[in-house]
Design a protein around this motif. Sequence first.
Motif, PDB file in Angstrom:
ATOM      1  N   HIS A 118      36.789  32.388  90.212  1.00  0.00           N
ATOM      2  CA  HIS A 118      36.028  31.618  91.210  1.00  0.00           C
ATOM      3  C   HIS A 118      36.942  31.179  92.349  1.00  0.00           C
ATOM      4  CE1 HIS A 118      32.878  29.200  92.864  1.00  0.00           C
ATOM      5  NE2 HIS A 118      33.548  28.072  92.691  1.00  0.00           N
ATOM      6  N   GLN A 119      36.567  31.521  93.551  1.00  0.00           N
ATOM      7  CA  GLN A 119      37.280  31.224  94.792  1.00  0.00           C
ATOM      8  C   GLN A 119      38.593  31.996  94.933  1.00  0.00           C
ATOM      9  OE1 GLN A 119      37.462  26.907  94.641  1.00  0.00           O
ATOM     10  NE2 GLN A 119      35.457  26.752  95.618  1.00  0.00           N
ATOM     11  N   GLU A 156      30.961  36.736  92.019  1.00  0.00           N
ATOM     12  CA  GLU A 156      31.512  35.759  92.968  1.00  0.00           C
ATOM     13  C   GLU A 156      30.925  35.979  94.362  1.00  0.00           C
ATOM     14  OE1 GLU A 156      33.850  32.458  94.229  1.00  0.00           O
ATOM     15  OE2 GLU A 156      33.088  33.082  92.282  1.00  0.00           O
TER      16      GLU A 156
END
Length: 187
Positions: free
Chosen positions: A61-62, A123
């Motif tokens: 994530h990110q 994502e």
Amino acid sequence: MSISPFFRTLRSAYQAEIDDLTFDSEGKNVLRQRLAQRRKELPFLLQMLELSPEMVSVIFHQGFRFKLPAAMDHLVEHESEDLPEWSSFGDAISMAPWAQELANTVLNEPKGEWFLSVAAGLEYLYGKPDRAQASADDNEDHENGDNEDEQDSDRRDDSDGEDDGDERAGEEAGADWMVEQGFDRKD
């Protein structure tokens, strides 16, 4: 953009996973700490790559930057067994250094390339607004629409209901797997 049933089902599970990690019981945002902990658990999580990719994907994530959205739109149109090779995304995705380290570990696994394609797709979808929600928002903005618009909206709602069953089945399967692993059911 067309999203395959595979990604549509995993998308909601991935969003739920991020939501579960975001706040503690006191309502404090603890996402950063929980993601750091999850990333440290990668050796254990590797055995879940194929069974619960949405649970493992959150470690990235990110960590992805999407330079070519059209390539990502193409990726999420595919079913699980037809995903493009991870190596074909060299120009479309860049990764944060910490994410690249995790990816290098994942790529050593037999299903590593497949999983990274799934993780990137999830994502990417997480950062895009949900079309069903966007349609609902548009309908609220146009409350003075005529009867034909309302009928179109009803048709969209009916077709979305079919996907809800698939999503619930996927979530139920994930919950069953978690129980088998010794976790309590969240119901």
